[in-house]
Design a protein around this motif. Structure first.
Motif, PDB file in Angstrom:
ATOM      1  N   ALA B  61       0.775  -1.264  -0.039  1.00 57.48           N
ATOM      2  CA  ALA B  61      -0.053   0.134   0.061  1.00 57.48           C
ATOM      3  C   ALA B  61       0.758   1.307   0.011  1.00 57.48           C
ATOM      4  O   ALA B  61       2.092   1.168   0.636  1.00 57.48           O
ATOM      5  CB  ALA B  61      -0.719   0.063   1.377  1.00 57.48           C
ATOM      6  N   ASP B  62       0.535   2.350  -0.783  1.00 58.20           N
ATOM      7  CA  ASP B  62       1.174   3.365  -1.085  1.00 58.20           C
ATOM      8  C   ASP B  62       0.413   4.668  -0.819  1.00 58.20           C
ATOM      9  O   ASP B  62      -0.318   4.944  -1.959  1.00 58.20           O
ATOM     10  CB  ASP B  62       2.131   3.503  -2.316  1.00 58.20           C
ATOM     11  N   PRO B  63       0.438   5.267   0.398  1.00 52.23           N
ATOM     12  CA  PRO B  63      -0.592   6.378   0.497  1.00 52.23           C
ATOM     13  C   PRO B  63       0.044   7.634  -0.398  1.00 52.23           C
ATOM     14  O   PRO B  63       1.310   7.993  -0.401  1.00 52.23           O
ATOM     15  CB  PRO B  63      -0.546   6.882   2.146  1.00 52.23           C
ATOM     16  N   VAL B  64      -0.916   8.139  -1.126  1.00 52.21           N
ATOM     17  CA  VAL B  64      -0.280   9.401  -1.905  1.00 52.21           C
ATOM     18  C   VAL B  64      -0.962  10.687  -1.209  1.00 52.21           C
ATOM     19  O   VAL B  64      -2.107  10.709  -1.086  1.00 52.21           O
ATOM     20  CB  VAL B  64      -0.909   9.193  -3.313  1.00 52.21           C
ATOM     21  N   ILE B  65      -0.219  11.424  -0.814  1.00 53.52           N
ATOM     22  CA  ILE B  65      -0.595  12.680  -0.065  1.00 53.52           C
ATOM     23  C   ILE B  65      -0.437  13.894  -0.503  1.00 53.52           C
ATOM     24  O   ILE B  65       0.336  13.799  -1.769  1.00 53.52           O
ATOM     25  CB  ILE B  65      -0.311  12.769   1.368  1.00 53.52           C
ATOM     26  N   GLY B  66      -0.675  15.103  -0.288  1.00 51.80           N
ATOM     27  CA  GLY B  66      -0.332  16.465  -1.025  1.00 51.80           C
ATOM     28  C   GLY B  66      -1.178  17.072  -1.567  1.00 51.80           C
ATOM     29  O   GLY B  66      -1.145  18.057  -2.191  1.00 51.80           O
ATOM     30  N   TYR B  67      -2.424  16.319  -1.755  1.00 49.12           N
ATOM     31  CA  TYR B  67      -3.851  17.115  -2.513  1.00 49.12           C
ATOM     32  C   TYR B  67      -4.218  18.423  -1.843  1.00 49.12           C
ATOM     33  O   TYR B  67      -4.837  19.118  -2.510  1.00 49.12           O
ATOM     34  CB  TYR B  67      -4.764  16.143  -2.674  1.00 49.12           C
ATOM     35  N   MET B  68      -3.796  18.424  -0.684  1.00 50.80           N
ATOM     36  CA  MET B  68      -4.386  19.811   0.346  1.00 50.80           C
ATOM     37  C   MET B  68      -3.122  20.531   0.489  1.00 50.80           C
ATOM     38  O   MET B  68      -3.332  21.158   1.780  1.00 50.80           O
ATOM     39  CB  MET B  68      -5.190  19.073   1.335  1.00 50.80           C
ATOM     40  N   HIS B  69      -2.111  20.109   0.051  1.00 49.46           N
ATOM     41  CA  HIS B  69      -0.827  20.902   0.803  1.00 49.46           C
ATOM     42  C   HIS B  69      -0.812  22.246   0.507  1.00 49.46           C
ATOM     43  O   HIS B  69      -1.071  22.645  -0.536  1.00 49.46           O
ATOM     44  CB  HIS B  69       0.406  20.331  -0.003  1.00 49.46           C
ATOM     45  N   ARG B  70      -0.693  23.130   1.679  1.00 53.37           N
ATOM     46  CA  ARG B  70      -0.748  24.746   1.508  1.00 53.37           C
ATOM     47  C   ARG B  70       0.233  25.345   1.787  1.00 53.37           C
ATOM     48  O   ARG B  70       0.319  26.614   1.769  1.00 53.37           O
ATOM     49  CB  ARG B  70      -1.856  24.863   2.476  1.00 53.37           C
ATOM     50  N   GLY B  71       1.378  24.588   2.125  1.00 50.43           N
ATOM     51  CA  GLY B  71       2.737  25.138   2.302  1.00 50.43           C
ATOM     52  C   GLY B  71       2.455  26.218   3.415  1.00 50.43           C
ATOM     53  O   GLY B  71       3.362  27.338   3.383  1.00 50.43           O
ATOM     54  N   TYR B  72       2.095  25.691   4.593  1.00 50.30           N
ATOM     55  CA  TYR B  72       1.859  26.591   5.564  1.00 50.30           C
ATOM     56  C   TYR B  72       3.402  26.765   6.128  1.00 50.30           C
ATOM     57  O   TYR B  72       3.876  27.947   6.790  1.00 50.30           O
ATOM     58  CB  TYR B  72       1.339  25.677   6.814  1.00 50.30           C
ATOM     59  N   GLU B  73       4.485  26.041   6.159  1.00 54.13           N
ATOM     60  CA  GLU B  73       5.823  26.430   6.609  1.00 54.13           C
ATOM     61  C   GLU B  73       6.422  27.623   5.771  1.00 54.13           C
ATOM     62  O   GLU B  73       7.210  28.205   6.397  1.00 54.13           O
ATOM     63  CB  GLU B  73       6.655  25.156   6.454  1.00 54.13           C
ATOM     64  N   LYS B  74       6.318  27.592   4.447  1.00 52.83           N
ATOM     65  CA  LYS B  74       6.632  28.806   3.905  1.00 52.83           C
ATOM     66  C   LYS B  74       5.884  29.916   4.386  1.00 52.83           C
ATOM     67  O   LYS B  74       6.389  30.987   4.365  1.00 52.83           O
ATOM     68  CB  LYS B  74       6.501  28.416   2.251  1.00 52.83           C
ATOM     69  N   LEU B  75       4.620  29.879   4.344  1.00 50.66           N
ATOM     70  CA  LEU B  75       3.718  31.065   4.734  1.00 50.66           C
ATOM     71  C   LEU B  75       4.103  31.774   5.831  1.00 50.66           C
ATOM     72  O   LEU B  75       3.912  32.984   6.216  1.00 50.66           O
ATOM     73  CB  LEU B  75       2.134  30.690   4.776  1.00 50.66           C
ATOM     74  N   THR B  76       4.419  30.817   7.048  1.00 42.05           N
ATOM     75  CA  THR B  76       4.739  31.363   8.382  1.00 42.05           C
ATOM     76  C   THR B  76       5.877  32.269   8.236  1.00 42.05           C
ATOM     77  O   THR B  76       6.152  33.555   8.973  1.00 42.05           O
ATOM     78  CB  THR B  76       5.206  30.441   9.328  1.00 42.05           C
ATOM     79  N   GLU B  77       6.662  32.337   7.065  1.00 39.64           N
ATOM     80  CA  GLU B  77       7.859  33.340   7.119  1.00 39.64           C
ATOM     81  C   GLU B  77       7.549  34.561   6.308  1.00 39.64           C
ATOM     82  O   GLU B  77       8.232  35.144   6.380  1.00 39.64           O
ATOM     83  CB  GLU B  77       9.037  32.502   6.087  1.00 39.64           C
ATOM     84  N   PHE B  78       6.350  34.454   6.030  1.00 40.67           N
ATOM     85  CA  PHE B  78       5.804  35.785   5.347  1.00 40.67           C
ATOM     86  C   PHE B  78       4.795  36.512   6.508  1.00 40.67           C
ATOM     87  O   PHE B  78       4.016  37.692   5.772  1.00 40.67           O
ATOM     88  CB  PHE B  78       5.352  35.462   3.989  1.00 40.67           C
ATOM     89  N   ARG B  79       4.661  35.919   7.780  1.00 36.72           N
ATOM     90  CA  ARG B  79       3.518  36.516   8.578  1.00 36.72           C
ATOM     91  C   ARG B  79       4.009  37.122   9.790  1.00 36.72           C
ATOM     92  O   ARG B  79       5.219  36.372  10.209  1.00 36.72           O
ATOM     93  CB  ARG B  79       2.444  35.410   8.555  1.00 36.72           C
ATOM     94  N   THR B  80       3.392  37.737  10.473  1.00 36.28           N
ATOM     95  CA  THR B  80       3.784  37.926  11.897  1.00 36.28           C
ATOM     96  C   THR B  80       3.167  36.981  12.836  1.00 36.28           C
ATOM     97  O   THR B  80       2.502  36.185  12.457  1.00 36.28           O
ATOM     98  CB  THR B  80       3.148  39.477  12.383  1.00 36.28           C
ATOM     99  N   TYR B  81       3.496  36.884  13.907  1.00 38.80           N
ATOM    100  CA  TYR B  81       3.375  35.938  14.964  1.00 38.80           C
ATOM    101  C   TYR B  81       1.576  35.990  15.338  1.00 38.80           C
ATOM    102  O   TYR B  81       1.105  34.871  15.136  1.00 38.80           O
ATOM    103  CB  TYR B  81       4.176  36.120  16.361  1.00 38.80           C
TER     104      TYR B  81
END
Lengths: 236, 391
Positions: B61-81
């Protein structure tokens, strides 16, 4: 101990102005007793493979040389009883392009220092692998960082140590371009196959912000029943 | 022509009903690749599973993920706390409040700020309410996966009582954004405690219902007992956490064993474990933990300290340079943030450790050798949220 750090580095709990030499001052507070014990056991087994250590708000951070990375995982698992892999990821210490707080780029984005500053326990270069392991029985844990060559970013795979590292390394590979030697199949995890670039690198632009700058002030758009001229402060 | 394989000792009783079957001959089966999802009712979102089957048995079995990847780790670098707090709200959308807490704690630790006790108590109560809401949905929905529709309606109905409580305090049913760095946005509304006590009684009744309807149901037992067994040590090496790991006999709960956070040290409660590690055990543990959370909420409401709900923080949040790792016991497992600050109004790097990602990463190991209908119950019993996998 004689202090060789530059003046100003002492003010740990400062107002945020003394951000220079931030990497040096962060290592200063002594480790809690339990973390110090973990460190000495790591040092005993790894020797010079453990390059540096640091204290991240009471948590132990160790920096591992590239050739000792897998061994460090084995030591953590077998000697420190860290049977649990919390995460494995990467970090790019390069200064972020375009939004440094000078007048260039997107002014709504929080400004970051224009110079490269390494974090707790330092770094040998721009990229590092970052991992966290913990012990479910002893309730302790530590963060490990591995130096990675910038020109040819590679690290030893942890899959033989922690099988759960497989997905984390696939993510780290696509996001930072760090290759993991010994990984069974480095293929895309989140991104579509054939995606070009490594999105979490600091020089990878956030295209949404490039296309349309973030609205720095909210609430400037007029409500449906308001005239366009009365756009500011119409609410109260 | 099917080759004869006399070395295979086949129980002749298997063929008793098949008049036209050749006795002593095993039919050759070819592998079949089946793609489940990304849109499949039993996957709770866009999780795609590619399974290779030999008959009904899963070879790989191979789960395929990423259909909902929103890139939160990248987005945090562009936002205030404070902006990041709204962002992380959306990781595990069933228990948003619990997502906010570790991030806010990370910022507070770096700033050297401590929220007042009353705020920590209310945070604890809301975290536990989020856990109850999340688990009630699970307790109902798990019935659906084995063919019982009634528990699902019960689960949604009973979760509503809890969501109403959360809404009464925060104004939001799913995305409260109620935490502020240094405390909370507002105090509890008048009369909330009484309402909370009566809702908790309903939740306890619901737990009894689920025990009768689902746990004591022989069909449910048949479908879940000895199915999808995760040995504790293997689960830990994959990073499986939370109730899934406790159902495998590992007595580890960050509320008790991690760095002290919120008000858990002041409460009288118990960590439940189960030794079986199968789908049934995961259901059982979550049912007990729901009751335990109710106990906690009642204690918190009774012992709520008075005082302010916000510490003194500057109007513009600047976080001192440093690094911190904060992890908490969220409904789905260990949720953690590794925050790197360089003294700015926004983080330099945030590594988001979400529970479901690691919980699901064990699937290739876990599904090997099981049968197709069991895939559904195993997926349901692991209990993941797609936003928590894809971030």
């Amino acid at each position: 101990l004689p202090d060789e750090r530059p003046a100003g580095a002492q003010a740990v709990a400062g107002t945020g102005e003394e951000t220079e030499a931030g990497d040096a001052l962060l290592a200063s507070p002594p480790l809690p007793e339990r973390e110090a014990g973990l460190l000495s056991r790591m040092e005993a087994d790894l020797g010079s493979g453990l390059v540096e250590h640091g204290n991240a708000c009471g948590g132990l951070v160790v920096r591992i040389s590239p050739d000792a990375w897998r061994r460090a995982g084995e030591v953590a698992r077998d000697k420190l009883e860290c049977n649990y892999l919390s995460f494995l990821s990467g970090i790019d210490w390069a200064p972020a392009e375009g939004f440094r707080g000078d007048d260039q780029g997107d002014a709504s984005t929080p400004p970051q220092p224009a110079d490269t500053e390494f974090g707790v326990a330092g770094s040998a270069g721009r990229f590092q692998v970052l991992a966290r392991v913990a012990s479910t029985g002893r309730h302790w844990g530590l963060t490990l960082k591995c130096d990675v060559d910038e020109a040819d970013p590679r690290a030893e795979s942890w899959v033989p140590v922690y099988p759960g590292a497989e997905w984390h390394e696939r993510e780290c590979w696509e996001m930072y371009g760090i290759v993991f030697d010994g990984h069974p199949a480095l293929r895309h995890l989140y991104l579509p196959a054939g995606f070009e670039g490594h999105p979490l690198r600091k020089d990878f632009p956030l295209l949404a912000r490039e296309v349309k700058p973030w609205p720095g002030v909210v609430g400037v758009e007029p409500m449906p029943d308001e005239g366009a001229a009365d756009s500011e402060g119409g609410g109260a | 022509m099917t080759p004869t394989r006399p070395e295979l000792a086949v129980d002749p009783s298997l063929y008793r009903h098949l008049a036209d079957a050749q006795v002593g001959v095993e039919l050759d089966t070819g592998d079949m690749v089946l793609s489940m999802g990304p849109q499949h009712p039993a996957t709770h979102g866009t999780l795609r599973l590619v399974v290779r089957l030999d008959g009904e048995r899963v070879l790989a079995a191979d789960p395929v993920i990423g259909y909902m990847h929103r890139g939160y780790e990248k987005l945090t670098e562009f936002r205030t706390y404070p902006q990041v707090t709204t962002l992380v709200n959306r990781i595990d959308w069933l228990s948003s409040f619990a997502n906010e807490v570790p991030f806010v704690h990370a910022a507070e630790q770096l700033m050297g700020v401590e929220a007042p006790p009353r705020a920590e108590y209310i945070r604890t109560a809301l975290t536990e309410l989020a856990r109850i809401a999340t688990f009630l949905l699970f307790l109902g929905e798990m019935g659906l996966q084995v063919g019982a529709i009634t528990p699902t309606f019960y689960g949604f109905r009973d979760r509503e009582y809890v969501l109403n409580l959360i809404e009464a305090v925060t104004g939001g049913r799913f995305h409260p954004y109620f935490n502020r760095i240094g405390g909370l946005h507002d105090d509890l509304p008048a009369g909330w405690s009484a309402e909370c006590r009566s809702a908790m009684r309903k939740v306890l009744d619901a737990c009894d219902d689920f025990e009768d309807l689902v746990l004591d149901n022989p069909i449910f037992e048949q479908r879940t007992r000895s199915i999808g067994i995760i040995p504790g040590e293997i689960g830990a090496s994959y990073g499986v956490s939370g109730s899934n790991l406790r159902a495998s006999g590992i007595d580890w709960d960050l509320r008790r064993d991690g760095d002290p956070y919120l008000a858990y040290r002041d409460l009288d409660w118990k960590v439940w474990t189960h030794t079986d590690g199968d789908s049934f055990a995961r259901y059982w543990v979550r049912l007990q933990e729901t009751r335990e959370s109710v106990r906690m909420v009642l204690q918190l409401v009774d012992g709520l300290p008075s005082g302010p709900i916000m510490a003194k923080v500057p109007r513009i949040i600047k976080v001192d340079p440093g690094e911190v790792w904060v992890n908490t016991e969220n409904p789905l497992g260990e949720m953690g943030y590794y925050v790197v600050s360089k003294g700015s109004t926004g983080p330099f790097r945030v590594k988001i450790r979400s529970a479901s990602f690691s919980n699901v990463s064990i699937l290739p190991w876990l599904l090997r050798g099981c049968y197709v209908p069991d895939i559904i119950t195993i997926l349901a019993s692991l209990y993941f949220i797609l936003g928590d996998i894809d971030r």
